[in-house]
Design a protein around this motif. Structure first.
Motif, PDB file in Angstrom:
ATOM      1  N   ALA A   1      33.840   2.633   7.342  1.00  0.00           N
ATOM      2  CA  ALA A   1      32.864   2.836   8.497  1.00  0.00           C
ATOM      3  C   ALA A   1      33.068   2.958   9.674  1.00  0.00           C
ATOM      4  O   ALA A   1      32.077   3.661  10.209  1.00  0.00           O
ATOM      5  CB  ALA A   1      31.926   1.254   8.263  1.00  0.00           C
ATOM      6  N   MET A   2      33.865   2.617  10.257  1.00  0.00           N
ATOM      7  CA  MET A   2      34.273   2.843  11.528  1.00  0.00           C
ATOM      8  C   MET A   2      34.502   4.341  11.936  1.00  0.00           C
ATOM      9  O   MET A   2      34.101   4.674  13.170  1.00  0.00           O
ATOM     10  CB  MET A   2      35.304   2.033  12.435  1.00  0.00           C
ATOM     11  CG  MET A   2      34.944   0.494  12.550  1.00  0.00           C
ATOM     12  SD  MET A   2      36.094  -0.399  13.609  1.00  0.00           S
ATOM     13  CE  MET A   2      37.474  -0.595  12.563  1.00  0.00           C
ATOM     14  N   PHE A   3      35.228   4.866  11.137  1.00  0.00           N
ATOM     15  CA  PHE A   3      35.441   6.445  11.117  1.00  0.00           C
ATOM     16  C   PHE A   3      34.141   6.904  11.251  1.00  0.00           C
ATOM     17  O   PHE A   3      33.988   8.241  11.823  1.00  0.00           O
ATOM     18  CB  PHE A   3      36.351   6.737   9.998  1.00  0.00           C
ATOM     19  CG  PHE A   3      37.742   6.286  10.034  1.00  0.00           C
ATOM     20  CD1 PHE A   3      38.242   5.735  11.095  1.00  0.00           C
ATOM     21  CD2 PHE A   3      38.388   6.188   8.970  1.00  0.00           C
ATOM     22  CE1 PHE A   3      39.756   5.213  11.129  1.00  0.00           C
ATOM     23  CE2 PHE A   3      39.748   5.446   8.686  1.00  0.00           C
ATOM     24  CZ  PHE A   3      40.431   4.791   9.966  1.00  0.00           C
ATOM     25  N   ALA A   4      33.226   6.779  10.252  1.00  0.00           N
ATOM     26  CA  ALA A   4      31.823   7.454  10.430  1.00  0.00           C
ATOM     27  C   ALA A   4      31.358   7.098  11.369  1.00  0.00           C
ATOM     28  O   ALA A   4      30.536   8.169  12.211  1.00  0.00           O
ATOM     29  CB  ALA A   4      31.172   6.898   9.257  1.00  0.00           C
ATOM     30  N   ALA A   5      31.322   6.056  12.067  1.00  0.00           N
ATOM     31  CA  ALA A   5      30.814   5.646  13.104  1.00  0.00           C
ATOM     32  C   ALA A   5      31.110   6.554  14.503  1.00  0.00           C
ATOM     33  O   ALA A   5      30.223   6.599  15.437  1.00  0.00           O
ATOM     34  CB  ALA A   5      30.689   4.138  13.730  1.00  0.00           C
TER      35      ALA A   5
ATOM     36  N   ARG B   1      26.428   2.733   3.725  1.00  0.00           N
ATOM     37  CA  ARG B   1      26.196   3.985   3.950  1.00  0.00           C
ATOM     38  C   ARG B   1      27.211   4.474   4.793  1.00  0.00           C
ATOM     39  O   ARG B   1      27.791   5.670   4.505  1.00  0.00           O
ATOM     40  CB  ARG B   1      24.752   4.204   4.227  1.00  0.00           C
ATOM     41  CG  ARG B   1      23.736   3.952   3.295  1.00  0.00           C
ATOM     42  CD  ARG B   1      22.545   4.226   3.592  1.00  0.00           C
ATOM     43  NE  ARG B   1      22.218   5.350   4.402  1.00  0.00           N
ATOM     44  CZ  ARG B   1      22.039   6.633   3.749  1.00  0.00           C
ATOM     45  NH1 ARG B   1      21.673   6.832   2.521  1.00  0.00           N
ATOM     46  NH2 ARG B   1      21.740   7.663   4.404  1.00  0.00           N
ATOM     47  N   PHE B   2      27.791   4.182   5.859  1.00  0.00           N
ATOM     48  CA  PHE B   2      28.875   4.340   6.661  1.00  0.00           C
ATOM     49  C   PHE B   2      30.085   4.722   5.853  1.00  0.00           C
ATOM     50  O   PHE B   2      30.625   5.884   6.062  1.00  0.00           O
ATOM     51  CB  PHE B   2      28.838   3.507   7.807  1.00  0.00           C
ATOM     52  CG  PHE B   2      28.042   3.506   8.996  1.00  0.00           C
ATOM     53  CD1 PHE B   2      26.665   3.881   8.773  1.00  0.00           C
ATOM     54  CD2 PHE B   2      28.404   3.320  10.314  1.00  0.00           C
ATOM     55  CE1 PHE B   2      25.736   3.828   9.664  1.00  0.00           C
ATOM     56  CE2 PHE B   2      27.423   3.239  11.309  1.00  0.00           C
ATOM     57  CZ  PHE B   2      25.939   3.707  11.177  1.00  0.00           C
ATOM     58  N   GLU B   3      30.352   3.785   4.914  1.00  0.00           N
ATOM     59  CA  GLU B   3      31.494   3.811   3.975  1.00  0.00           C
ATOM     60  C   GLU B   3      31.620   5.014   3.573  1.00  0.00           C
ATOM     61  O   GLU B   3      32.674   6.063   3.531  1.00  0.00           O
ATOM     62  CB  GLU B   3      31.869   2.806   3.095  1.00  0.00           C
ATOM     63  CG  GLU B   3      31.708   1.377   3.767  1.00  0.00           C
ATOM     64  CD  GLU B   3      31.675   0.277   2.499  1.00  0.00           C
ATOM     65  OE1 GLU B   3      32.139   0.704   1.382  1.00  0.00           O
ATOM     66  OE2 GLU B   3      30.993  -0.580   2.902  1.00  0.00           O
ATOM     67  N   PHE B   4      30.605   5.756   2.965  1.00  0.00           N
ATOM     68  CA  PHE B   4      30.470   6.814   2.249  1.00  0.00           C
ATOM     69  C   PHE B   4      31.009   8.098   3.000  1.00  0.00           C
ATOM     70  O   PHE B   4      31.617   8.884   2.574  1.00  0.00           O
ATOM     71  CB  PHE B   4      29.023   7.072   1.726  1.00  0.00           C
ATOM     72  CG  PHE B   4      28.716   8.464   1.107  1.00  0.00           C
ATOM     73  CD1 PHE B   4      29.365   8.731  -0.294  1.00  0.00           C
ATOM     74  CD2 PHE B   4      28.069   9.449   1.700  1.00  0.00           C
ATOM     75  CE1 PHE B   4      29.106   9.830  -0.674  1.00  0.00           C
ATOM     76  CE2 PHE B   4      27.992  10.577   1.133  1.00  0.00           C
ATOM     77  CZ  PHE B   4      28.384  11.023  -0.046  1.00  0.00           C
ATOM     78  N   VAL B   5      30.352   8.174   4.297  1.00  0.00           N
ATOM     79  CA  VAL B   5      31.009   9.033   5.162  1.00  0.00           C
ATOM     80  C   VAL B   5      32.124   8.907   5.643  1.00  0.00           C
ATOM     81  O   VAL B   5      33.134   9.971   5.527  1.00  0.00           O
ATOM     82  CB  VAL B   5      29.935   9.116   6.401  1.00  0.00           C
ATOM     83  CG1 VAL B   5      30.628  10.386   7.345  1.00  0.00           C
ATOM     84  CG2 VAL B   5      28.587   9.496   5.793  1.00  0.00           C
TER      85      VAL B   5
END
Length: 238
Positions: A123-127, A44-48
């Motif tokens: 995912a890290m960009f979202a995090a 789900r993080f990847e999506f953001v």
């Protein structure tokens, strides 16, 4: 989930590479967790993260190339925002060492699989955005991609020097170039990297020095390409 000392060190290094220290390390851990390891993973993080990346790169290109059309900017973005580039960036940051993978993925080399590395980057960009807001995530993307945006040459359809060299060698049926760090001095903003580009069977090696490994690699690729064009003139597409 409390990481072991090796993972903890890898997570610390990742934060240094990102230029962001997490208030909630749990967010970073989830961003680096593959679905094979846990139900609480990074999908789900990847999506953001994908949306953050696409917007930020679009804005960087918009500012860097004020005379290009929408279509031209879209092609440039496509050459920067893709699995190959993200995986390359992840390898430069040694993201594979920090990944949390299931046993099967570990045995099959998932720590270096392009799709897994690219997903982890998004995912890290979202995090980062969940941890400190969109502006913080935007700054991270800008920092990581600044060199690549600067190296873009629109005459080569937005491809950077390394990509242009690789495709030229492939078209001539030669092996891909090998990049090596010959010397590294200093840290942080004072760091200097001397990198070589070896064309193997062609017998050509060149070196360049820059403030980051990727910048030095781009410079050596540019010099190697200039040499290759002189020795093997490439036909221009009409």
């Amino acid at each position: 989930m409390k990481p072991n000392p090796i993972k903890a060190r890898a997570l610390q290094q990742i934060q240094q590479q990102l230029g962001h220290t997490f208030a909630s390390t749990a967010l970073l851990i989830q961003a680096l967790t593959h679905r094979s390891h846990s139900a609480k993973n990074n999908e789900r993080f990847e999506f953001v993260g994908d949306s953050i990346l696409n917007y930020t790169i679009a804005k960087m290109l918009f500012d860097a190339f004020p005379k290009l059309s929408e279509g031209e900017l879209s092609r440039l973005r496509a050459n920067l925002v893709n699995e190959s580039v993200l995986a390359e960036l992840a390898r430069e940051m040694n993201v594979g060492e920090a990944l949390f993978l299931g046993t099967g993925e570990l045995k099959s080399g998932g720590f270096d699989r392009a799709s897994i590395l690219a997903d982890a980057m998004e995912a890290m960009f979202a995090a980062v955005s969940f941890d400190a807001g969109f502006a913080a995530a935007e700054q991270v993307v800008c920092r990581l991609f600044a060199g690549r945006v600067k190296a873009v040459d629109f005459k080569n359809q937005g491809k950077d020097n390394k990509t242009v060299l690789q495709e030229a060698l492939q078209s001539l049926r030669f092996a891909l170039p090998k990049y090596r760090i010959e010397k590294q001095t200093g840290e942080g903003t004072d760091a200097r990297f001397e990198v070589s580009c070896d064309l193997g069977e062609l017998g050509f090696i060149c070196t360049a020095e820059a403030g980051s490994r990727k910048a030095a690699e781009q410079e050596t690729a540019k010099e190697a390409m200039a040499w290759l064009q002189q020795k093997y003139p490439l036909k221009k597409k009409k």
